[in-house]
Design a protein around this motif. Structure first.
Motif, PDB file in Angstrom:
ATOM      1  N   VAL A 194       0.945  -1.302   0.165  1.00 28.85           N
ATOM      2  CA  VAL A 194      -0.024   0.051  -0.019  1.00 28.85           C
ATOM      3  C   VAL A 194       0.765   1.440  -0.223  1.00 28.85           C
ATOM      4  O   VAL A 194       0.416   2.176  -0.798  1.00 28.85           O
ATOM      5  CB  VAL A 194      -0.901   0.051   1.179  1.00 28.85           C
ATOM      6  CG1 VAL A 194      -2.111  -0.561   0.929  1.00 28.85           C
ATOM      7  CG2 VAL A 194      -0.455  -0.290   2.414  1.00 28.85           C
ATOM      8  N   LEU A 222     -11.727  -0.066  -5.666  1.00 34.55           N
ATOM      9  CA  LEU A 222     -12.803   1.112  -5.623  1.00 34.55           C
ATOM     10  C   LEU A 222     -11.975   2.251  -4.807  1.00 34.55           C
ATOM     11  O   LEU A 222     -12.297   3.449  -4.948  1.00 34.55           O
ATOM     12  CB  LEU A 222     -14.024   0.777  -4.923  1.00 34.55           C
ATOM     13  CG  LEU A 222     -15.088  -0.026  -5.699  1.00 34.55           C
ATOM     14  CD1 LEU A 222     -16.128  -0.936  -4.999  1.00 34.55           C
ATOM     15  CD2 LEU A 222     -15.512   0.671  -6.883  1.00 34.55           C
ATOM     16  N   GLY A 223     -11.006   1.781  -3.814  1.00 34.09           N
ATOM     17  CA  GLY A 223     -10.251   3.090  -3.333  1.00 34.09           C
ATOM     18  C   GLY A 223      -9.472   3.748  -4.182  1.00 34.09           C
ATOM     19  O   GLY A 223      -9.322   4.977  -4.229  1.00 34.09           O
ATOM     20  N   SER A 264     -19.834  -3.497  -0.306  1.00 35.09           N
ATOM     21  CA  SER A 264     -19.149  -4.926   0.054  1.00 35.09           C
ATOM     22  C   SER A 264     -17.724  -4.824   0.834  1.00 35.09           C
ATOM     23  O   SER A 264     -17.099  -5.522   0.795  1.00 35.09           O
ATOM     24  CB  SER A 264     -19.192  -5.877  -1.074  1.00 35.09           C
ATOM     25  OG  SER A 264     -20.411  -5.944  -1.750  1.00 35.09           O
ATOM     26  N   VAL A 265     -17.244  -3.299   0.393  1.00 32.37           N
ATOM     27  CA  VAL A 265     -15.882  -2.859   0.608  1.00 32.37           C
ATOM     28  C   VAL A 265     -15.674  -2.801   2.101  1.00 32.37           C
ATOM     29  O   VAL A 265     -16.331  -1.858   2.380  1.00 32.37           O
ATOM     30  CB  VAL A 265     -15.258  -2.133  -0.149  1.00 32.37           C
ATOM     31  CG1 VAL A 265     -13.873  -1.726  -0.145  1.00 32.37           C
ATOM     32  CG2 VAL A 265     -15.682  -2.084  -1.802  1.00 32.37           C
ATOM     33  N   PRO A 266     -14.926  -3.450   2.945  1.00 34.88           N
ATOM     34  CA  PRO A 266     -14.737  -3.140   4.167  1.00 34.88           C
ATOM     35  C   PRO A 266     -13.819  -1.857   4.320  1.00 34.88           C
ATOM     36  O   PRO A 266     -12.642  -1.822   3.404  1.00 34.88           O
ATOM     37  CB  PRO A 266     -13.941  -4.342   4.764  1.00 34.88           C
ATOM     38  CG  PRO A 266     -13.642  -5.113   3.728  1.00 34.88           C
ATOM     39  CD  PRO A 266     -14.366  -4.949   2.315  1.00 34.88           C
ATOM     40  N   ARG A 267     -13.880  -0.905   5.139  1.00 33.06           N
ATOM     41  CA  ARG A 267     -13.191   0.380   5.172  1.00 33.06           C
ATOM     42  C   ARG A 267     -12.525   0.612   6.147  1.00 33.06           C
ATOM     43  O   ARG A 267     -12.801   0.182   7.196  1.00 33.06           O
ATOM     44  CB  ARG A 267     -14.506   1.389   4.700  1.00 33.06           C
ATOM     45  CG  ARG A 267     -15.069   1.439   3.645  1.00 33.06           C
ATOM     46  CD  ARG A 267     -15.916   2.607   3.275  1.00 33.06           C
ATOM     47  NE  ARG A 267     -15.582   3.876   3.682  1.00 33.06           N
ATOM     48  CZ  ARG A 267     -16.042   5.128   2.917  1.00 33.06           C
ATOM     49  NH1 ARG A 267     -17.089   4.984   2.285  1.00 33.06           N
ATOM     50  NH2 ARG A 267     -15.449   6.230   3.087  1.00 33.06           N
ATOM     51  N   SER A 268     -11.360   1.150   5.969  1.00 33.16           N
ATOM     52  CA  SER A 268     -10.498   1.548   6.858  1.00 33.16           C
ATOM     53  C   SER A 268     -10.723   2.896   7.762  1.00 33.16           C
ATOM     54  O   SER A 268     -10.312   3.059   8.672  1.00 33.16           O
ATOM     55  CB  SER A 268      -8.877   1.459   6.394  1.00 33.16           C
ATOM     56  OG  SER A 268      -8.765   2.524   5.389  1.00 33.16           O
ATOM     57  N   ASP A 269     -11.755   3.496   7.085  1.00 27.77           N
ATOM     58  CA  ASP A 269     -11.843   4.985   7.571  1.00 27.77           C
ATOM     59  C   ASP A 269     -13.112   4.887   8.433  1.00 27.77           C
ATOM     60  O   ASP A 269     -13.580   5.976   9.046  1.00 27.77           O
ATOM     61  CB  ASP A 269     -11.543   5.976   6.548  1.00 27.77           C
ATOM     62  CG  ASP A 269     -13.005   5.610   5.425  1.00 27.77           C
ATOM     63  OD1 ASP A 269     -13.473   4.614   5.513  1.00 27.77           O
ATOM     64  OD2 ASP A 269     -13.502   6.867   4.893  1.00 27.77           O
ATOM     65  N   ARG A 270     -13.642   3.948   8.617  1.00 31.39           N
ATOM     66  CA  ARG A 270     -15.033   3.870   9.177  1.00 31.39           C
ATOM     67  C   ARG A 270     -15.319   2.579   9.959  1.00 31.39           C
ATOM     68  O   ARG A 270     -14.952   1.452   9.042  1.00 31.39           O
ATOM     69  CB  ARG A 270     -16.141   4.457   8.600  1.00 31.39           C
ATOM     70  CG  ARG A 270     -16.425   3.796   7.264  1.00 31.39           C
ATOM     71  CD  ARG A 270     -18.196   4.337   6.713  1.00 31.39           C
ATOM     72  NE  ARG A 270     -17.689   5.811   6.422  1.00 31.39           N
ATOM     73  CZ  ARG A 270     -18.528   6.238   5.397  1.00 31.39           C
ATOM     74  NH1 ARG A 270     -19.481   5.578   4.624  1.00 31.39           N
ATOM     75  NH2 ARG A 270     -18.312   7.429   4.809  1.00 31.39           N
ATOM     76  N   ASP A 271     -16.082   2.494  10.977  1.00 28.61           N
ATOM     77  CA  ASP A 271     -16.676   1.030  11.237  1.00 28.61           C
ATOM     78  C   ASP A 271     -17.649   0.295  10.349  1.00 28.61           C
ATOM     79  O   ASP A 271     -18.408   1.126  10.002  1.00 28.61           O
ATOM     80  CB  ASP A 271     -17.067   1.099  12.774  1.00 28.61           C
ATOM     81  CG  ASP A 271     -16.003   1.320  13.704  1.00 28.61           C
ATOM     82  OD1 ASP A 271     -14.771   0.861  13.348  1.00 28.61           O
ATOM     83  OD2 ASP A 271     -16.129   1.878  14.693  1.00 28.61           O
ATOM     84  N   THR A 272     -17.602  -0.929  10.165  1.00 24.73           N
ATOM     85  CA  THR A 272     -18.616  -1.385   9.182  1.00 24.73           C
ATOM     86  C   THR A 272     -19.121  -2.446  10.054  1.00 24.73           C
ATOM     87  O   THR A 272     -18.690  -3.520  10.512  1.00 24.73           O
ATOM     88  CB  THR A 272     -18.079  -2.155   7.944  1.00 24.73           C
ATOM     89  OG1 THR A 272     -16.995  -1.101   7.373  1.00 24.73           O
ATOM     90  CG2 THR A 272     -18.908  -2.516   7.110  1.00 24.73           C
ATOM     91  N   LYS A 273     -20.595  -2.536  10.385  1.00 27.23           N
ATOM     92  CA  LYS A 273     -21.023  -3.225  11.366  1.00 27.23           C
ATOM     93  C   LYS A 273     -21.466  -4.720  10.611  1.00 27.23           C
ATOM     94  O   LYS A 273     -20.839  -5.766  10.890  1.00 27.23           O
ATOM     95  CB  LYS A 273     -22.625  -2.806  11.886  1.00 27.23           C
ATOM     96  CG  LYS A 273     -22.173  -1.966  12.918  1.00 27.23           C
ATOM     97  CD  LYS A 273     -22.017  -2.487  14.314  1.00 27.23           C
ATOM     98  CE  LYS A 273     -21.287  -1.555  15.433  1.00 27.23           C
ATOM     99  NZ  LYS A 273     -20.043  -1.150  15.014  1.00 27.23           N
ATOM    100  N   LEU A 275     -21.211  -6.193   6.629  1.00 24.62           N
ATOM    101  CA  LEU A 275     -20.740  -6.273   5.205  1.00 24.62           C
ATOM    102  C   LEU A 275     -21.674  -6.812   4.271  1.00 24.62           C
ATOM    103  O   LEU A 275     -22.406  -7.986   4.647  1.00 24.62           O
ATOM    104  CB  LEU A 275     -19.407  -6.997   5.230  1.00 24.62           C
ATOM    105  CG  LEU A 275     -18.432  -6.459   4.061  1.00 24.62           C
ATOM    106  CD1 LEU A 275     -18.084  -4.973   4.364  1.00 24.62           C
ATOM    107  CD2 LEU A 275     -17.110  -7.348   4.275  1.00 24.62           C
TER     108      LEU A 275
END
Lengths: 342, 334
Positions: A194, A222-223, A264-273, A275
């Motif tokens: 990265v 997508l990022g 479907s994309v888990p994000r590093s900038d917010r919590d995903t309860k 997916l």
């Protein structure tokens, strides 16, 4: 922008279909896609494996293997020429010159037994009328441009002496050698870490700002799209299902596939309860369903979706945001339904 | 708090590599240079870092697929490093691994049902008939058809093969699963299916995970605690949302900022991201990160920083947090 002030696109692809022969039958991997690339624009082609995004790039450059592959198009227009009808001889003058390509694997795309400087010079020798000293000067400039530290002393080094990120920089230098109008970048950062990916993306952004080149950037991430693209075309099973400006696409994903993909994309900038998961998988090329190819995985599917593939239509008249969907798109459904019955 | 499931202390693994031509010399790669961490029951613990940081070596060394050179591993109070073959076999039932590439980890000539039943028969836990029934249950558990066992690995897609990899890891009802980049070879839509499956299994079977990944988004979704590795050492550890929101170590900041986010309004210039990971054969003096660090000080070039407990849950190895220094500038951490 009004229609009269419209700038001529650098690359205009109309109704491109790329098919492959599997067991004696021809199956389209890319089916009838159209798009254009404006000067100094970055268009991202996004999709999962097998959606036809790489095949689109290879088709533009005439690199689809002829034995089992077939490329048809109304036109692929570049600098007044139709690439889909150009003889091989002419095509070779464009490849690496007017249009160049950056591949995913910098390890396998460089020749391991030739010094990197030599490989950058090669494109110049073929396409440009420069003296030997002039070519080497230009090649050094290019290696500096892509920020290879102490380029001069590394000019004669071999690819194995370079790290992955540095090799990708060499690939970019090669692609830039002849000041191309269009660069096709096929997942150029996928194989990189990265922090190195971030460096390559910012390099590509800088190069774009400094030169007038346009870029087709192929990726599944997508990022990366959000970090780089001006416009985005989402592909699914050989179709462009949605195309829009980057801000619009992420703010207003309209095709059910685009929307599902974003969720479907888990994000590093917010919590995903939770997916979201798109059920199932992309059908194989040989068993594509009739109608919209996303139907089997789509929560919104209705009857007509199974019968007829929807057209890619603007969401509103003059809107740059187009969607290929019976439910979410802007179609006169009643009228189209009649056609379907015919 | 109850006794942790896994306690790793000062674990080291060195590799001897012969390299160079025509006169090869032997060099030592310090792949794991003294890492320590604890995994609680039911917890998903992430090891995060870029290629070459030693995260996969850590996973393998904990299972003794690679023999550790130094340090201790305690699994449920039991010494793993000095366990004999018999004890090790018992331990292997309780700790399993899922690999990144599920294709190369399945025998291509073996029907997957037989491959899945093998550990049950090897450990003598069941008769053939019972094992077959267990395999059918397992296949169903990971979302495959119950009769998929008669097929060969090549008949499955990438996502399905990863499901098989998970089923294989589950056969013996383990307590700990080491998942080495289990979703990084998969497409986005398949990745979310597998993550959802893993989380469901974790909750239903109260599994613990060591989740090895370079993808911060995946880690934030799946894990509760994480450790960031750089050149064979852990440089920061703590609970997941906190590390993302207020990273302590400058390298963690860099990793977070470099991770692309699917949001064009958050587009940032990546100007603070410099340099590449140096070779583990010859790591930089002092703090290994100092050549890339925007906050480098004199002491960083000379001395490797001590572990500093910032609060009850978080610790970091960085000179910015030694006494008298205030840590990262606030603007950067936010």
């Amino acid at each position: 922008m009004t229609a009269t002030s419209k700038i001529e696109p650098v690359l205009d692809v109309s109704n491109l279909t790329t098919s492959f022969r599997i067991g004696g039958e021809w199956y389209p991997a890319v089916r009838g896609i159209s798009f254009s690339l404006q000067p100094n624009e970055t268009l991202a082609l996004v999709g999962e494996s097998g959606c036809g995004k790489s095949m689109t790039a290879l088709s533009v450059l005439g690199l689809v293997p002829k034995a089992n592959g077939r490329v048809e198009a109304d036109h692929i227009r570049f600098e007044g020429k139709d690439l889909s009808r150009l003889p091989d001889e002419e095509m070779r003058k464009i490849r690496g010159n007017g249009i160049s390509m950056i591949f995913q694997e910098p390890m396998t795309s460089l020749n391991p037994v030739l010094p990197v400087g030599f490989q950058v010079v090669e494109a110049l020798r073929y396409h440009q009328n420069l003296s030997r000293a002039g070519r080497e000067r230009r090649a050094l400039e290019l290696l500096d441009l892509v920020k290879i530290p102490s380029a001069k002393s590394r000019f004669k080094e071999y690819p194995h002496q370079f790290s992955g990120g540095m090799r990708q920089r060499v690939m970019i230098a090669m692609a830039l050698a002849c000041r191309p109008k269009v660069i096709l970048a096929d997942e150029p950062t996928t194989a990189l870490d990265v922090t190195i990916q971030a460096q390559i993306l910012s390099l590509l952004n800088e190069l774009k700002a400094e030169t007038d080149m346009s870029m087709i950037f192929i990726t599944h991430n997508l990022g990366v799209v959000a970090a780089l693209a001006d416009r985005v075309a989402v592909m699914y099973a050989g179709d462009i299902v949605e195309i829009a400006g980057v801000g619009d696409l992420f703010a207003r994903p309209t095709h059910p596939y685009t929307e599902a993909l974003l969720r479907s994309v888990p994000r590093s900038d917010r919590d995903t309860k939770t997916l979201y998961s798109i059920p199932g998988a992309v059908p194989p090329l040989t068993r594509m369903p009739k109608g919209c190819r996303f139907t089997a995985r789509c929560e919104l599917a209705v009857d007509i979706c199974r019968k007829q593939n929807p057209p890619l239509d603007a969401l509103a008249a003059g809107d740059a945001h187009s969607v290929r969907c019976w439910v979410r798109g802007n179609h006169d459904r009643a009228a189209l339904k009649e056609n379907a019955d015919v | 708090m109850s006794e942790p499931l896994l306690r790793v202390s000062n674990l080291k693994k060195f590799f001897k590599v012969r390299r160079g031509f025509p006169n090869p010399e032997t060099v030592i790669v310090r792949a794991l240079d003294g890492i320590s961490f604890i995994v609680q029951r039911g917890q998903a613990f992430a090891l995060v870092g870029e290629s070459g940081c030693g995260k996969s070596t850590a996973g393998r060394t904990i299972l003794r697929l690679l023999e550790p050179d130094e340090g201790s591993i305690e699994f449920d109070g039991q010494d793993v490093v000095n366990a004999d073959a018999k004890q090790m076999r018992a331990l292997r039932k309780r700790a399993q691994i899922i690999f990144q590439d599920p294709f190369s980890s399945l025998n291509p000539r073996m029907r997957v049902g037989n491959a899945l039943a093998e550990p049950l028969l090897v450990h003598g836990l069941m008769s053939k008939k019972e094992a077959n029934e267990r395999v059918r249950d397992l296949l169903e558990e990971v979302g495959l058809p119950r009769d998929a066992g008669i097929r060969f690995p090549h008949e499955f897609s990438g996502g399905q093969r990863q499901r098989l990899g998970i089923a294989r890891a589950l056969t013996l009802n383990p307590e700990l699963i080491i998942a080495d980049e289990p979703v990084s070879a998969l497409d986005v839509s398949i990745q979310s299916q597998i993550l959802t499956l893993l989380r469901d299994l974790q909750q239903r079977l109260n599994l613990s995970f060591i989740f090895i990944s370079h993808d911060l988004g995946v880690v934030r979704y799946f894990c509760q605690v994480m450790a960031v590795m750089y050149l064979g050492k852990i440089i920061e550890k703590g609970p997941v949302p906190k590390i993302f929101d207020e990273p302590l170590h400058p390298y963690t900041v860099m990793l977070r900022d470099a991770s692309p986010v699917p949001d064009p309004t958050a587009r940032k210039a990546f100007e603070r991201i410099e340099g590449e990971v140096p070779s583990a054969v010859n790591p930089p003096s002092g703090c290994h990160f100092h050549p890339r660090c925007p906050h480098v000080m004199d002491v960083c070039r000379k001395v490797y920083p001590e572990w500093i407990d910032v609060d009850a849950q978080r610790s970091v190895a960085c000179h910015l947090y030694t006494e008298g220094r205030g840590g990262l500038p606030v603007a950067e951490a936010g």
